[in-house]
Design an enzyme around this catalytic site. Structure first.
Site, mmCIF file in Angstrom:
data_model
loop_
_atom_site.group_PDB
_atom_site.id
_atom_site.type_symbol
_atom_site.label_atom_id
_atom_site.label_comp_id
_atom_site.label_asym_id
_atom_site.label_seq_id
_atom_site.Cartn_x
_atom_site.Cartn_y
_atom_site.Cartn_z
ATOM 1 C CB SER A 137 38.459 43.839 40.177
ATOM 2 O OG SER A 137 38.066 44.815 41.129
ATOM 3 C CE1 TYR A 150 43.629 46.195 39.967
ATOM 4 C CE2 TYR A 150 41.360 46.840 40.409
ATOM 5 C CZ TYR A 150 42.400 45.926 40.528
ATOM 6 O OH TYR A 150 42.185 44.740 41.205
HETATM 7 P P1 NAP Z 1 49.109 40.618 45.534
HETATM 8 O O1 NAP Z 1 49.067 40.134 46.931
HETATM 9 O O2 NAP Z 1 49.879 41.837 45.185
HETATM 10 O O3 NAP Z 1 49.601 39.399 44.621
HETATM 11 C C1 NAP Z 1 49.794 39.537 43.238
HETATM 12 C C2 NAP Z 1 50.974 38.691 42.807
HETATM 13 O O4 NAP Z 1 51.145 38.887 41.395
HETATM 14 C C3 NAP Z 1 52.289 39.125 43.473
HETATM 15 O O5 NAP Z 1 53.076 38.011 43.803
HETATM 16 C C4 NAP Z 1 52.944 39.954 42.378
HETATM 17 O O6 NAP Z 1 54.349 40.032 42.475
HETATM 18 C C5 NAP Z 1 52.518 39.177 41.151
HETATM 19 N N1 NAP Z 1 52.722 39.943 39.924
HETATM 20 C C6 NAP Z 1 52.761 41.293 39.760
HETATM 21 N N2 NAP Z 1 53.038 41.593 38.482
HETATM 22 C C7 NAP Z 1 53.179 40.422 37.829
HETATM 23 C C8 NAP Z 1 53.494 40.073 36.497
HETATM 24 N N3 NAP Z 1 53.738 41.022 35.575
HETATM 25 N N4 NAP Z 1 53.563 38.774 36.162
HETATM 26 C C9 NAP Z 1 53.349 37.809 37.092
HETATM 27 N N5 NAP Z 1 53.063 38.059 38.363
HETATM 28 C C10 NAP Z 1 52.972 39.358 38.732
HETATM 29 O O7 NAP Z 1 47.626 40.900 44.995
HETATM 30 P P2 NAP Z 1 46.233 40.157 45.268
HETATM 31 O O8 NAP Z 1 45.398 41.072 46.060
HETATM 32 O O9 NAP Z 1 46.436 38.769 45.675
HETATM 33 O O10 NAP Z 1 45.627 40.206 43.782
HETATM 34 C C11 NAP Z 1 45.490 39.062 42.957
HETATM 35 C C12 NAP Z 1 44.492 39.398 41.861
HETATM 36 O O11 NAP Z 1 43.227 39.721 42.451
HETATM 37 C C13 NAP Z 1 44.884 40.615 41.028
HETATM 38 O O12 NAP Z 1 44.560 40.392 39.676
HETATM 39 C C14 NAP Z 1 44.027 41.716 41.604
HETATM 40 O O13 NAP Z 1 43.780 42.746 40.672
HETATM 41 C C15 NAP Z 1 42.765 40.947 41.942
HETATM 42 N N6 NAP Z 1 41.919 41.589 42.948
HETATM 43 C C16 NAP Z 1 42.405 41.887 44.184
HETATM 44 C C17 NAP Z 1 41.561 42.529 45.107
HETATM 45 C C18 NAP Z 1 42.015 42.889 46.488
HETATM 46 O O14 NAP Z 1 41.272 43.612 47.208
HETATM 47 N N7 NAP Z 1 43.156 42.430 46.952
HETATM 48 C C19 NAP Z 1 40.244 42.836 44.735
HETATM 49 C C20 NAP Z 1 39.787 42.500 43.464
HETATM 50 C C21 NAP Z 1 40.635 41.873 42.581
HETATM 51 P P3 NAP Z 1 54.983 41.310 43.288
HETATM 52 O O15 NAP Z 1 54.655 41.069 44.716
HETATM 53 O O16 NAP Z 1 56.429 41.243 42.969
HETATM 54 O O17 NAP Z 1 54.311 42.520 42.725
#
Ligand code: NAP
Length: 250
Positions: A137, A150
């Site tokens: 990120s 984070y």
């Molecule tokens: P998301 O929609 O919450 O998806 C994350 C997925 O990971 C969910 O299915 C979640 O399950 C699962 N998860 C949570 N804890 C876990 C664990 N211990 N083991 C395996 N899976 C797990 O989030 P996203 O926005 O797509 O984020 C994906 C990645 O991108 C993350 O690493 C995040 O930090 C990064 N990121 C996101 C953003 C943003 O703005 N969205 C920006 C920069 C970086 P649950 O739904 O049950 O929690």
């Protein structure tokens, strides 16, 4: 074949779907069985080949099992995308976080990527070939306000990327990271409530700071992951690719 962690939602799902549309067999892993199964079914519904394996990336036994199941089903592991990540329920200054809150974020976002890599790398070394893409990120480069654990977890993930890139580059494995800015996913919606505001207010506030004037769609991150997972990026190793609409430099 490829494995994507946290592929039951958001960015991970977009990556898994794009990889499958490019012909890759995909091992979808997630702690969320419903979301993970849904992604695997979407891939199969489009004529692709996918296997869902439950894996909490913060648990070594789950990571070991996921790699074992992937190799059992497809014979090899070519690409690993460490995407699984969590955010914090409340934004607050560093001294106000509990030990549990700190440990949880680090154990999923940082330790989880290391654990899955720890079990995937021996499989890649067996064939002297492999690609790892870590979803970090921009918070790992420039701190996200009131979200120290984070930001620290993502900074650590960037250093994990560089460490593994240096160690395994001459053994056929490339390791790169992507640093997204704001992406429209359930995590971004939760972030709004962590800052005690509505998603509408939250986006309005951040949109003013994003030169492109909008959040990214998850597919816009997935396309960059696909590039890093392909031979088109064959000389890239240990890189951190910022995909943030320029918010981190504005
Ligand atoms: P998301 O929609 O919450 O998806 C994350 C997925 O990971 C969910 O299915 C979640 O399950 C699962 N998860 C949570 N804890 C876990 C664990 N211990 N083991 C395996 N899976 C797990 O989030 P996203 O926005 O797509 O984020 C994906 C990645 O991108 C993350 O690493 C995040 O930090 C990064 N990121 C996101 C953003 C943003 O703005 N969205 C920006 C920069 C970086 P649950 O739904 O049950 O929690």
């Amino acid at each position: 074949m490829s494995m994507v962690t946290g592929a039951g939602s958001g960015i991970g799902r977009a990556i898994a779907l794009l990889f499958a549309s490019e012909g890759s067999k995909v091992v979808v892993t997630d702690v969320n069985d419903k979301g993970g199964e849904e992604t695997a079914n979407m891939i199969r519904g489009n004529g692709g080949d996918a296997l869902f394996v439950h894996a909490d990336v913060s648990r070594a036994s789950d990571c070991e099992n996921a790699v074992r199941e992937a190799v059992k089903r497809y014979g090899q592991l070519d690409i690993l995308v460490n995407n699984a990540g969590i955010d914090l329920p409340r934004a607050k200054p560093s001294a106000d976080f509990s030990e549990d809150e700190f440990d949880k974020v680090i154990s999923v976002n940082l330790k989880g990527a290391w654990l899955m890599s720890k079990y995937a790398i021996p499989e890649m070394l067996r064939r002297s070939k492999g690609i790892i893409v870590n979803i970090a990120s921009v918070a790992g480069i420039r701190p996200l306000p009131l979200a120290m654990p984070y930001s620290v977890s993502k900074a650590g993930l960037i250093m994990l990327t560089k460490s593994m890139a240096v160690e395994y580059g001459n053994r056929g494995i490339r390791v790169n990271a992507i640093a997204p800015g704001w992406v429209s996913t359930p995590m971004a919606v939760r972030a709004a409530s962590a800052y005690g505001t509505t998603y509408e207010e939250f986006t309005k506030q951040f949109l003013q700071r994003i030169p492109l004037g909008r959040f990214a769609d998850p597919t816009e991150i997935a396309k960059v992951v696909l590039f890093l997972a392909s031979d088109d990026s064959s000389y890239m190793n240990g890189a951190v690719v910022v995909v943030d609409g320029a918010i981190s430099i504005a």
